[in-house]
Scaffold this active site. Structure first.
Site, mmCIF file in Angstrom:
data_model
loop_
_atom_site.group_PDB
_atom_site.id
_atom_site.type_symbol
_atom_site.label_atom_id
_atom_site.label_comp_id
_atom_site.label_asym_id
_atom_site.label_seq_id
_atom_site.Cartn_x
_atom_site.Cartn_y
_atom_site.Cartn_z
ATOM 1 N N GLY A 200 -7.010 3.701 -1.336
ATOM 2 C CA GLY A 200 -8.459 3.898 -1.447
ATOM 3 C C GLY A 200 -9.227 2.930 -0.574
ATOM 4 C CE LYS B 83 -11.519 -0.725 8.862
ATOM 5 N NZ LYS B 83 -10.756 -0.029 9.907
ATOM 6 N N GLY C 108 -12.042 -7.450 0.333
ATOM 7 C CA GLY C 108 -13.044 -6.448 0.687
ATOM 8 C C GLY C 108 -13.754 -6.713 2.003
ATOM 9 N NE ARG D 244 -13.786 4.038 9.560
ATOM 10 C CZ ARG D 244 -12.564 3.747 9.116
ATOM 11 N NH1 ARG D 244 -11.593 3.472 9.961
ATOM 12 N NH2 ARG D 244 -12.321 3.711 7.823
ATOM 13 C CG ASP E 113 -2.788 4.798 4.277
ATOM 14 O OD1 ASP E 113 -1.567 4.969 4.450
ATOM 15 O OD2 ASP E 113 -3.357 3.718 4.509
ATOM 16 C CG ASN E 114 -4.010 4.094 8.401
ATOM 17 O OD1 ASN E 114 -4.930 3.981 7.604
ATOM 18 N ND2 ASN E 114 -3.172 3.101 8.668
ATOM 19 C CG ASP F 154 -7.946 3.343 9.023
ATOM 20 O OD1 ASP F 154 -9.178 3.365 9.158
ATOM 21 O OD2 ASP F 154 -7.394 3.390 7.915
HETATM 22 P P1 AMP Z 1 -5.491 -0.546 6.521
HETATM 23 O O1 AMP Z 1 -4.327 -1.409 6.819
HETATM 24 O O2 AMP Z 1 -6.805 -1.101 7.026
HETATM 25 O O3 AMP Z 1 -5.313 0.886 6.895
HETATM 26 O O4 AMP Z 1 -5.663 -0.604 4.941
HETATM 27 C C1 AMP Z 1 -4.679 -0.204 4.019
HETATM 28 C C2 AMP Z 1 -5.229 -0.329 2.622
HETATM 29 O O5 AMP Z 1 -5.524 -1.675 2.317
HETATM 30 C C3 AMP Z 1 -6.526 0.430 2.376
HETATM 31 O O6 AMP Z 1 -6.523 0.898 1.073
HETATM 32 C C4 AMP Z 1 -7.570 -0.635 2.565
HETATM 33 O O7 AMP Z 1 -8.765 -0.332 1.897
HETATM 34 C C5 AMP Z 1 -6.882 -1.838 1.975
HETATM 35 N N1 AMP Z 1 -7.394 -3.095 2.538
HETATM 36 C C6 AMP Z 1 -7.173 -3.579 3.776
HETATM 37 N N2 AMP Z 1 -7.789 -4.754 3.951
HETATM 38 C C7 AMP Z 1 -8.417 -5.044 2.787
HETATM 39 C C8 AMP Z 1 -9.233 -6.128 2.330
HETATM 40 N N3 AMP Z 1 -9.520 -7.171 3.113
HETATM 41 N N4 AMP Z 1 -9.702 -6.054 1.071
HETATM 42 C C9 AMP Z 1 -9.417 -5.019 0.280
HETATM 43 N N5 AMP Z 1 -8.674 -3.981 0.644
HETATM 44 C C10 AMP Z 1 -8.165 -3.975 1.885
HETATM 45 MG MG MG Z 2 -6.195 2.528 6.663
#
Ligand code: AMP
Ligand code: MG
Length: 492
Positions: free
Chosen positions: A88, A111, A124, A174, A250-251, A260
């Site tokens: 999510g 983002k 976050g 984004r 998810d990407n 992503d």
């Molecule tokens: P990503 O690697 O950016 O595709 O993220 C993979 C998952 O990790 C997604 O569910 C993101 O929302 C979550 N995520 C990545 N970085 C953070 C962060 N700094 N805080 C909270 N969730 C994160």
């Molecule tokens: Mg992602």
């Protein structure tokens, strides 16, 4: 100055269990880095208002604009092959959707906008470096003509984020055709929520594939359309030497956009086994693996749609397999057509695919730079004198000579004014890609010295990737051995 978005939030009208409603978390001291003026105009937004203090407050998440319906989307995903039932938007908030001047509906998402119910252990937030990297690379992809999410703006937050050390924080705005992912379908399928999967499929059809609505089997047509778009997308990546780096489900966007941008990179010297990402231990997402992985991700999508494909399981599986079998020929046709154009061949002859493959094989054996080889090849279409500049890219230049002889012979079969051929080749072989060493230097200047000038110049160079830009040769030149970037790190 008032900042007006004409929001129409179709996703937020779907049932509440598809997302969580919450506002972005305000930041201490937002400061604008950049507004993407042409994109703002395309979306019908006022770029001057966006850059004003009231606009920057919105871009930082300190103020929710009128008409927004801020939500964090639920999704799951296979990460490096392992299923994670809950991911999510852990650090992103969808503000809402706008319909642009071109009539296209797009998501506006922040983002790095704070914690959400999907944050798990994360803060976050986003660090400045990855935000700038996504800005640079997504905008470069758009200018190259590759389907992609876009960057509308970037702001700094005035707050540090901890990533082993304290780094400046930032928020990226984004823009995406939507944020529907393969993982969005997986989230509900694994929970046995067939109703939600059906609603998502209907949403995807209405939004991205309206022609599927009129098909005899709309969900089958949806799957076929996503298969076709992903096949074309990955072919386009290969044509420009792009390695996504984290092709998790998810990407993988249902719209067929690149989404992503984490440890992604463009190749310098051609090597089909190339991996940059520090987290890709098994080389799963290597350049040459990308078509196979896209297909794997589409199989995961098809699994979620099985109950909608036919009444009984056996028939549904047969339908899914039939549609998925379309990936390989679709990819092969897109890939071949693009390689033909790169070589200045506008008709098809037997042996063309081998001609392209043989050039790539010689490039790989001789460490030839991917983008430079094709760009310089354009000039050889007008004069043999230019052969020298291609030859010197090969460790053993004679490997090029033998191939070039075959290519010239093939060109005889296709009479075309040499100037026209050169122009046509230049229109598909970029002079400028976001070279890793140049991107890294721009990020270092911004994060270590608060100097955004290299970032701004790079954005400008990459906005016209197919034009020669005299005086900017250093942006197109392959890295010297000591400048070479060997590894990229995760975007978080
Ligand atoms: P990503 O690697 O950016 O595709 O993220 C993979 C998952 O990790 C997604 O569910 C993101 O929302 C979550 N995520 C990545 N970085 C953070 C962060 N700094 N805080 C909270 N969730 C994160
Ligand atoms: Mg992602």
């Amino acid at each position: 100055m008032s900042v007006r978005f004409c929001f129409d939030n179709s996703y937020a009208r779907l049932p509440e269990r598809l997302y969580a409603r919450l506002d972005p978390t305000p930041v201490a001291a937002p400061q604008l880095i950049r507004v993407n003026v042409p994109l703002a105009e395309q979306l019908g937004l006022d770029p001057v208002a966006l850059a004003s203090p009231a606009g920057v407050d919105i871009l930082a998440g300190n103020k929710v604009p009128e008409g927004a319906a801020p939500i964090a989307l639920a999704y799951a995903g296979h990460q490096f092959g392992q299923f994670v039932p809950q991911l999510g938007d852990g650090r992103a908030i969808l503000l809402g959707e706008v319909v642009g001047r071109d009539g296209a509906r797009r998501d506006i998402q922040l983002k790095g906008s704070g914690r959400t119910p999907f944050s798990r252990g994360g803060d976050g937030r986003a660090a400045l470096g990855p935000v700038l990297r996504e800005y640079i690379v997504s905008e470069a992809m758009a200018a190259l003509g590759v389907p992609t999410t876009r960057a509308l703006a970037a702001v700094t937050t005035g707050q540090d984020v901890l990533r082993g050390m304290a780094l400046p924080g930032a928020v990226l705005t984004r823009v995406a055709a939507s944020h529907l992912r393969v993982g969005t379908f997986q989230y509900f399928a694994v929970r046995g929520d067939g109703e939600a999967v059906r609603l998502l499929a209907e949403h995807a059809i209405a939004r991205h594939y309206p022609e599927a609505a009129a098909a005899e089997h709309p969900v089958r047509a949806l799957l076929a359309a996503v298969v076709a778009r992903q096949a074309e997308l990955v072919a386009r990546w290969l044509h420009v030497g792009f390695i996504h780096g984290v092709m998790n489900t998810d990407n993988t966007a249902i719209s067929g956009e690149t989404i992503d941008f984490g440890p992604c990179a463009f190749m310098d010297e051609f090597n089909p086994a190339k991996v940059f990402s520090s987290i890709d231990q098994g080389d799963r997402y290597a350049y040459g693996n990308q078509p196979r992985i896209a297909h794997w991700n589409l199989v995961r999508l098809a699994e979620t749609l099985l109950p909608l494909l036919a009444e009984n399981d056996e028939t549904a599986v047969a339908v899914a397999q039939d549609v998925l079998a379309g990936f390989a020929p679709h990819f092969a046709a897109s890939y071949r057509a693009g390689m033909q154009r790169k070589l200045g061949l506008f008709t098809e002859r037997e042996g063309d695919a081998e001609l392209a493959q043989d050039l790539l094989a010689h490039m790989a054996e001789n460490g030839a730079d991917f983008s430079s080889t094709f760009r310089k090849l354009c000039d050889t279409a007008t004069t043999l004198d230019e052969d020298a500049s291609v030859r010197e890219l090969f460790a053993d230049p004679t490997a090029y000579d033998a191939w070039a002889g075959r290519w010239r012979h093939r060109l005889l079969d296709e009479p075309m004014d040499p100037q026209a051929r050169r122009a046509a080749m230049q229109a598909v072989n970029p002079a400028f890609i976001p070279r890793n060493h140049i991107v890294e230097a721009a990020l270092a200047a911004a994060t270590e010295r608060q100097d955004f000038a290299p970032f701004e110049e790079l954005i400008d160079v990459l906005s016209r990737p197919y034009e020669d830009q005299p005086g900017r040769e250093r942006f197109s030149t392959p890295p010297a051995p000591e400048e070479r970037v060997l590894q990229t790190f995760c975007g978080t």
